[in-house]
Design a protein around this motif. Structure first.
Motif: not given
Length: 95
Positions: A35-36, A25-33
């Protein structure tokens, strides 16, 4: 019969699964950030290009210079003058 052994492993596996899930989940959040941030910069660039036609010409000139340098370094000396056609620029009042 070992009935206590599987029950003892269950909390450990659950804890490991929870830790792995948190890492994912932390990796996905960082990837999403990331991309943002990229999307924000893309939106900024679009606004800057639409409000300043001179910037478009400047960027085109910079890209052409980069291509000429790259061609000179790699030894490919063919000019690619048709790669960047002249734009039909519009001002904000024309849009």
């Amino acid at each position: 019969m070992t009935t206590g052994s599987p029950a003892a492993e269950l909390p450990q596996n659950s804890s490991d699964d929870a830790m792995e899930l948190n890492k994912d989940l932390e990796r996905m959040i960082e990837d999403t950030e990331n991309i943002s941030v990229q999307l924000t910069w893309m939106a900024y660039d679009v606004v800057a290009l639409r409000t300043s036609p001179e910037l478009v010409a400047s960027l085109r000139s910079l890209e052409e210079a980069h291509d000429r340098c790259r061609a000179a370094v790699s030894g490919d000396l063919k000019p690619q003058s048709d790669k960047y056609p002249e734009p039909t620029t519009k001002t904000l009042t024309q849009m």
